[in-house]
Design a protein around this motif. Structure first.
Motif, PDB file in Angstrom:
ATOM      1  N   ASN A 244       0.827  -1.207   0.000  1.00  0.00           N
ATOM      2  CA  ASN A 244       0.000   0.000   0.000  1.00  0.00           C
ATOM      3  C   ASN A 244       0.859   1.254   0.000  1.00  0.00           C
ATOM      4  OD1 ASN A 244      -2.205  -1.623   0.049  1.00  0.00           O
ATOM      5  ND2 ASN A 244      -3.147  -0.679   1.849  1.00  0.00           N
ATOM      6  N   HIS A 245       1.883   1.263   0.852  1.00  0.00           N
ATOM      7  CA  HIS A 245       2.762   2.432   0.937  1.00  0.00           C
ATOM      8  C   HIS A 245       3.467   2.677  -0.394  1.00  0.00           C
ATOM      9  CE1 HIS A 245       5.605   5.335   2.544  1.00  0.00           C
ATOM     10  NE2 HIS A 245       6.589   4.603   2.044  1.00  0.00           N
ATOM     11  N   LEU A 246       3.961   1.612  -1.010  1.00  0.00           N
ATOM     12  CA  LEU A 246       4.637   1.759  -2.296  1.00  0.00           C
ATOM     13  C   LEU A 246       3.658   2.180  -3.377  1.00  0.00           C
ATOM     14  CD1 LEU A 246       7.332   1.475  -3.754  1.00  0.00           C
ATOM     15  CD2 LEU A 246       6.778  -0.928  -4.187  1.00  0.00           C
ATOM     16  N   ASN A 247       2.457   1.625  -3.343  1.00  0.00           N
ATOM     17  CA  ASN A 247       1.440   1.984  -4.332  1.00  0.00           C
ATOM     18  C   ASN A 247       1.076   3.455  -4.234  1.00  0.00           C
ATOM     19  OD1 ASN A 247      -1.506   2.465  -5.052  1.00  0.00           O
ATOM     20  ND2 ASN A 247      -1.180   0.465  -6.001  1.00  0.00           N
ATOM     21  N   LEU A 248       0.825   3.930  -3.029  1.00  0.00           N
ATOM     22  CA  LEU A 248       0.422   5.320  -2.845  1.00  0.00           C
ATOM     23  C   LEU A 248       1.537   6.285  -3.225  1.00  0.00           C
ATOM     24  CD1 LEU A 248      -1.512   5.012   0.537  1.00  0.00           C
ATOM     25  CD2 LEU A 248      -2.481   5.326  -1.742  1.00  0.00           C
ATOM     26  N   SER A 249       2.785   5.849  -3.094  1.00  0.00           N
ATOM     27  CA  SER A 249       3.900   6.722  -3.458  1.00  0.00           C
ATOM     28  C   SER A 249       3.984   6.939  -4.964  1.00  0.00           C
ATOM     29  CB  SER A 249       5.220   6.136  -2.943  1.00  0.00           C
ATOM     30  OG  SER A 249       5.515   4.914  -3.589  1.00  0.00           O
ATOM     31  N   PHE A 250       3.363   6.056  -5.751  1.00  0.00           N
ATOM     32  CA  PHE A 250       3.324   6.226  -7.197  1.00  0.00           C
ATOM     33  C   PHE A 250       2.132   7.063  -7.643  1.00  0.00           C
ATOM     34  CE2 PHE A 250       6.096   2.443  -7.291  1.00  0.00           C
ATOM     35  CZ  PHE A 250       7.037   2.887  -8.188  1.00  0.00           C
ATOM     36  N   GLN A 251       1.294   7.478  -6.726  1.00  0.00           N
ATOM     37  CA  GLN A 251       0.122   8.263  -7.061  1.00  0.00           C
ATOM     38  C   GLN A 251       0.344   9.709  -6.666  1.00  0.00           C
ATOM     39  OE1 GLN A 251      -3.622   6.510  -5.810  1.00  0.00           O
ATOM     40  NE2 GLN A 251      -2.662   4.493  -5.611  1.00  0.00           N
ATOM     41  N   GLY A 252       0.042  10.601  -7.575  1.00  0.00           N
ATOM     42  CA  GLY A 252       0.242  12.021  -7.329  1.00  0.00           C
ATOM     43  C   GLY A 252       0.911  12.675  -8.516  1.00  0.00           C
ATOM     44  N   PRO A 253       0.857  13.992  -8.584  1.00  0.00           N
ATOM     45  CA  PRO A 253       1.466  14.695  -9.702  1.00  0.00           C
ATOM     46  C   PRO A 253       2.985  14.657  -9.648  1.00  0.00           C
ATOM     47  CG  PRO A 253       0.673  16.259  -8.064  1.00  0.00           C
ATOM     48  CD  PRO A 253       0.197  14.907  -7.625  1.00  0.00           C
ATOM     49  N   ASP A 254       3.610  14.649 -10.834  1.00  0.00           N
ATOM     50  CA  ASP A 254       5.070  14.746 -10.967  1.00  0.00           C
ATOM     51  C   ASP A 254       5.821  13.560 -10.383  1.00  0.00           C
ATOM     52  OD1 ASP A 254       4.658  17.272 -12.131  1.00  0.00           O
ATOM     53  OD2 ASP A 254       4.636  18.224 -10.166  1.00  0.00           O
ATOM     54  N   CYS A 255       5.188  12.406 -10.259  1.00  0.00           N
ATOM     55  CA  CYS A 255       5.906  11.216  -9.787  1.00  0.00           C
ATOM     56  C   CYS A 255       6.773  10.668 -10.906  1.00  0.00           C
ATOM     57  CB  CYS A 255       4.931  10.139  -9.326  1.00  0.00           C
ATOM     58  SG  CYS A 255       4.207  10.453  -7.714  1.00  0.00           S
TER      59      CYS A 255
END
Length: 377
Positions: A280-291
């Motif tokens: 979950n932590h890794l997945n959420l880190s790929f979500q968001g602008p400018d990733c």
């Protein structure tokens, strides 16, 4: 309006045009028609959304290190297939992410159809496929097929481009395939949750028991197949109040008491809670602008921070442009659903409204005003 009132309005407010001949008013009427907001008008073609699109194309053309794209296809409330393409390019010593293309797919949605739409767009705007450094798509065969998928067609015209399967979808697929022992443990978790949650009486009794114990949580959570991130919350919510659950099932003399007393089950439950939490932590880190797909080796997490072109090695900049996921497309579809909702399902594809809603680029209003033929008075 009555002719007499119309005549009085004309003589009062437009006295300077009183002696004009009939041909003058005909020309004036033709100018007004050309300004109407329809598919043939100048204002429509040179409006805010078109100006934004022109700025995006200009930025892609002038990008020193090429560009990367992400694309996805979805169906709206009227069963119309919508294709979204986002682009990332370098500009002003940084990277910019913008909507490149939004278009309906009128018939089939094969990889060839999607490629033809993007190919025609590139030809019309004189974009060079050779500058494509990365292409990110989701898991459908029309996108990932080795022979007829979009990525196969893209590699044929841009052999140096890196093709990426959306990382978020990868994690979703990985989470669905569990080893037999872990899967057995997770199935038991589901049965325990269902036993407590499906009964209103059990739910109330378990809540009172947790309150007496002073627990941090007073209820369990259902897992869902669609939102696979919920598995972390489900296993964690069952692992933390496991002592309360043991007391609950002991009082009821239920077989789940033996399950919770089994150390192997408890160990596997702790492992599932930890591994789902890490995913979950890794997945959420790929979500968001400018990733970006850049990974810190020490921290083992994605770096979404802004980066400068001058501060990175020349060979690293194209890799930083590549999208790790199709997050922007998913956000775009959400915005599109807001515009073309069930209450407004008779709207055509809201391409221009949609671009203005999601774009970070401001239209050049001063230039648009100068191109207006007949300014309002």
């Amino acid at each position: 309006m009555k002719p007499s009132l119309l005549k009085r309005h004309f003589e009062t407010n437009h006295a300077d045009k009183k002696n004009r001949d009939h041909s003058y008013f005909q020309r004036l009427g033709e100018n007004v028609k050309r300004q109407r907001i329809d598919k043939t008008s100048q204002i429509y073609q040179k409006g805010a959304s078109v100006d934004i699109a022109d700025q995006v194309v200009e930025g892609v053309k002038s990008s020193k290190y090429g560009f990367a794209i992400q694309l996805d296809e979805s169906t709206d409330v009227t069963n119309c297939s919508q294709l979204l393409v986002y682009v990332r390019f370098t500009q002003n010593n940084g990277a910019k992410t913008e909507l490149l293309l939004s278009q309906d797919l009128s018939s089939t949605t094969t990889g060839k159809d999607i490629f033809n739409v993007l190919e025609n767009f590139c030809k019309q705007n004189e974009l060079d496929w050779g500058k494509l450094v990365g292409c990110t798509t989701y898991r459908a065969p029309s996108m990932l097929g080795r022979k007829s998928g979009f990525q196969a067609h893209a590699k044929a015209v841009a052999p140096n481009a890196t093709t990426v399967h959306c990382f978020i979808h990868r994690f979703a697929l990985c989470a669905k395939v569990l080893p037999p022992k872990s899967l057995s443990c997770f199935n038991r978790v589901i049965r325990i949750v269902n036993f407590v949650k499906t009964s209103a009486l059990n739910t109330r009794l378990f809540k009172l028991l947790c309150e007496d114990f002073g627990s941090n949580h007073i209820c369990l959570l259902y897992p869902t197949e669609v939102r696979w991130l919920s598995r972390d919350n489900t296993t964690r919510r069952l692992f933390e109040p496991r002592d309360e659950l043991l007391v609950f099932f002991t009082e009821k003399e239920h077989d789940f008491q033996k399950v919770l007393e089994d150390e192997k089950f408890t160990s596997r439950l702790a492992y599932l809670s930890d591994i789902f939490g890490a995913l979950n932590h890794l997945n959420l880190s790929f979500q968001g602008p400018d990733c970006t797909a850049t990974v810190h080796l020490e921290a083992g997490s994605v770096c979404p921070e802004a980066w400068s072109v001058d501060e990175e090695p020349r060979h690293a900049v194209p890799q930083l442009l590549i999208f790790p996921s199709t997050w922007e497309c998913e956000q775009g579809f959400s915005a599109c659903m807001t515009i073309k909702s069930k209450s407004r399902n008779r709207l055509d594809a809201p391409e221009h409204d949609f671009r203005c809603a999601v774009s970070k680029i401001m239209p050049r209003i001063d230039q648009l005003v100068e191109k207006q033929i007949h300014p309002s008075h």
